[in-house]
Design an enzyme around this catalytic site. Structure first.
Site, short mmCIF file in Angstrom:
data_model
loop_
_atom_site.label_atom_id
_atom_site.label_comp_id
_atom_site.label_asym_id
_atom_site.label_seq_id
_atom_site.Cartn_x
_atom_site.Cartn_y
_atom_site.Cartn_z
N HIS A 122 0.83 -1.21 0.00
CA HIS A 122 0.00 0.00 0.00
C HIS A 122 0.86 1.25 0.00
CE1 HIS A 122 -3.97 -1.63 1.85
NE2 HIS A 122 -3.42 -2.51 1.06
N ARG A 147 -0.72 -0.72 -4.50
CA ARG A 147 -2.03 -0.07 -4.44
C ARG A 147 -1.81 1.38 -4.05
NH1 ARG A 147 -6.97 -0.79 -0.07
NH2 ARG A 147 -5.96 1.01 0.85
N TYR A 159 -10.53 7.83 3.50
CA TYR A 159 -10.36 6.46 4.00
C TYR A 159 -9.19 5.79 3.28
CZ TYR A 159 -11.35 1.75 5.51
OH TYR A 159 -11.23 0.50 6.08
N ASP A 210 -8.21 1.24 -4.81
CA ASP A 210 -9.39 0.76 -4.09
C ASP A 210 -10.41 1.89 -4.01
OD1 ASP A 210 -11.20 -0.46 -2.43
OD2 ASP A 210 -9.71 -1.14 -0.96
N HIS A 212 -13.41 1.43 -2.55
CA HIS A 212 -14.15 1.21 -1.30
C HIS A 212 -15.65 1.35 -1.47
CE1 HIS A 212 -10.61 0.71 1.14
NE2 HIS A 212 -10.12 1.87 0.77
N GLU A 236 -10.65 -1.60 -7.58
CA GLU A 236 -11.25 -2.50 -6.57
C GLU A 236 -12.56 -1.94 -6.01
OE1 GLU A 236 -8.36 -3.68 -3.69
OE2 GLU A 236 -9.82 -3.66 -2.06
N GLU A 262 -13.91 -8.57 -0.99
CA GLU A 262 -13.41 -8.64 0.39
C GLU A 262 -14.54 -8.72 1.41
OE1 GLU A 262 -11.07 -4.94 0.32
OE2 GLU A 262 -12.34 -4.23 1.94
N ARG A 283 -11.55 -11.22 -4.55
CA ARG A 283 -10.70 -10.86 -3.42
C ARG A 283 -11.19 -11.42 -2.08
NH1 ARG A 283 -10.12 -6.42 -1.74
NH2 ARG A 283 -7.97 -6.67 -1.11
N ASP A 316 -6.28 -6.10 9.43
CA ASP A 316 -7.30 -6.64 10.35
C ASP A 316 -7.52 -8.14 10.13
OD1 ASP A 316 -8.58 -4.86 8.10
OD2 ASP A 316 -10.06 -6.43 8.46
N GLU A 339 -2.88 -9.40 -1.32
CA GLU A 339 -2.63 -8.14 -0.61
C GLU A 339 -1.71 -8.38 0.59
OE1 GLU A 339 -6.15 -6.40 1.14
OE2 GLU A 339 -5.22 -4.42 1.22
N TRP A 402 -20.28 2.55 1.78
CA TRP A 402 -18.88 2.21 1.95
C TRP A 402 -18.26 2.02 0.61
CZ3 TRP A 402 -14.58 1.50 4.43
CH2 TRP A 402 -14.61 1.83 5.80
O1 KDG Z 1 -11.84 -4.13 7.72
C1 KDG Z 1 -11.87 -3.38 6.56
C2 KDG Z 1 -10.51 -3.32 5.91
O2 KDG Z 1 -9.92 -4.57 5.86
C3 KDG Z 1 -10.63 -2.78 4.52
O3 KDG Z 1 -11.19 -1.51 4.53
C4 KDG Z 1 -9.29 -2.72 3.83
O4 KDG Z 1 -10.35 -2.28 1.75
C5 KDG Z 1 -9.42 -2.78 2.35
C6 KDG Z 1 -8.37 -3.48 1.63
O5 KDG Z 1 -8.53 -3.60 0.42
O6 KDG Z 1 -7.42 -3.92 2.26
MG MG Z 2 -10.44 -3.03 -0.29
#
Ligand code: KDG
Ligand code: MG
Length: 402
Positions: A122, A147, A159, A210, A212, A236, A262, A283, A316, A339, A402
């Site tokens: 990242h 990314r 974000y 990304d 999001h 993404e 994701e 993903r 996470d 990732e 989101w």
């Molecule tokens: O818990 C949410 C995150 O893992 C997420 O927002 C991270 O979008 C994300 C990514 O592509 O890693």
């Molecule tokens: Mg993502």
């Protein structure tokens, strides 16, 4: 050999993680990641109250049967809490089977299909001018895919972009904090970011972005088209993926590849997007999509439609999940990218692991099982701290996707 205990360990070495440790009557153990960001205690309770007691006395070798028992047998199917819990059990049983066999899990999955797992890192920066330096750090570390996320002029916080200069950690407060969003400002800004990166790093570096889930299909189509000159590897989560017909609209207008998944937790979340060839990368993660057993089934389906894997690997997802992902990535034929956001040193100490990074590739190591464990004594020193992902409002206060 029978399952004697299913222990759920909650720890917060910088951020929250939930780990399931399955112990057999002759003392063999296996670990699985049960972390669901911001909803950790829901999975903890599901495992402790509902799943754990049903595991006691079962044969740990029967991975598929246990998966079916927890999925079909529960009546209430799917959903992130259920599927994260099933994933933790499944992952722990693969770890255990590897230890019993004396083999790394990737060998049980058919062996290596490649030399290593190509990972993307990242690069986050507050302004376009700071983006090249952020990318250069990753390139110097050996990453071949990056990314890129950048602050948006006019918005106080974006974000995915750190405001403190530290590594980005999205779950920041017990009650969700609020960020603001403007699609107009975003769409006007992003192409310049990638123009700059391509100009500085040339055509060889793989670039990703990304979104999001923040756009509508026609907005995503416009973004994809405006990014075509910069040949991204993927765009993404361009839109929230509940309305999967919407991807037809994006597809009709742009050749920028699309990555999604994701927040998916079952093969049924993926089926239409795959069957209609509406995406290019899937993903889903081992940790949220039912474990190694189910994710391998999902990737097998994806392979029929030329879709490659691109598994979620944010911080996470615990080192247990990353280790499991690397075993799967190494073995499947249609691997795309993985990732990789390195965990903090504190987290790495709590989860000793055999996986390693070198020259843009990761390898899970050759220890029996997953090659990862949890140091329970150390974990106990980091008590759970409630933390949530932020929410997102338009500049007029409307709650936004989101
Ligand atoms: O818990 C949410 C995150 O893992 C997420 O927002 C991270 O979008 C994300 C990514 O592509 O890693
Ligand atoms: Mg993502």
């Amino acid at each position: 050999m029978r399952i004697a205990e299913a222990r759920v360990i909650v720890t917060c070495p910088g951020r929250n993680f939930v780990t399931l440790k399955i112990v057999t009557d002759d003392g063999v153990t296996g670990v699985g990641d049960a972390t669901l960001n911001g909803r950790e205690l829901a999975v903890t309770a599901y495992l402790r109250e509902h799943v754990g007691p049903a595991l006691i006395g079962r044969d740990p070798a029967r991975i598929e049967d246990t998966w079916q028992y927890l999925y079909r047998g529960a009546y209430w199917r799917r959903g992130p809490v259920t599927m994260t819990a099933i994933a933790a059990v499944d992952t722990a049983l693969w770890d255990l089977k590897g230890k019993v066999a004396g083999l790394p899990v990737y060998q049980l999955l058919g062996g290596r299909s490649r030399d290593g797992v190509t990972v993307y890192g990242h690069a986050n920066a507050a302004t376009v001018d700071e983006v090249p330096a952020a990318v250069a750090v990753l390139v110097a570390d050996g990453y071949r895919a990056v990314r890129v996320q950048c602050g948006i002029p006019g918005l106080a916080k974006t974000y995915g972009v750190s405001t403190t200069g530290d590594r980005y950690e999205p779950a920041d407060a017990a009650v969700p904090s609020e960020e603001s969003w403007s699609t107009e400002r975003y769409l006007a800004h992003v192409p310049a970011v990638f123009a700059r990166v391509r100009a500085e790093f040339g055509p060889g570096l793989r670039l990703l972005h990304d979104v999001h889930h923040r756009l509508t299909p026609i907005e995503a189509a416009r973004l994809g088209r405006s990014l075509e000159p910069y040949a991204l590897t993927w765009m993404e989560d361009p839109v929230p993926a509940e309305l999967q017909d919407g991807f037809r609209l994006i597809r009709a207008h742009t050749t920028t590849p699309i990555a999604v998944g994701e927040v998916f937790n079952s093969i049924w979340d993926c089926e239409q997007l795959l069957r209609e060839q509406l995406i290019d990368y899937l993903r889903c993660s081992v940790g949220h999509a039912g474990g190694i057993t189910h994710l391998r089934r999902i990737f097998d389906l994806a392979a029929l439609y030329h879709v490659r894997s691109g598994s979620h690997g944010a911080t996470d997802l615990s080192p247990v999940c990353l280790a499991a992902a690397l075993h799967l990535d190494l073995s499947i034929p249609n691997f795309g990218l993985q990732e990789h956001m390195p965990h903090t040193a504190e987290t790495d100490r709590v989860f000793p692991h055999a996986y390693r990074f070198s020259a843009g590739l990761m390898h899970p190591g050759d220890e029996p099982g997953l090659g990862v464990d949890i140091d329970e004594e150390l974990a106990a020193r980091y008590p759970y701290r409630p933390a949530s992902l932020p929410v997102n409002r338009l500049e007029d206060g409307t709650l936004h996707s989101w």
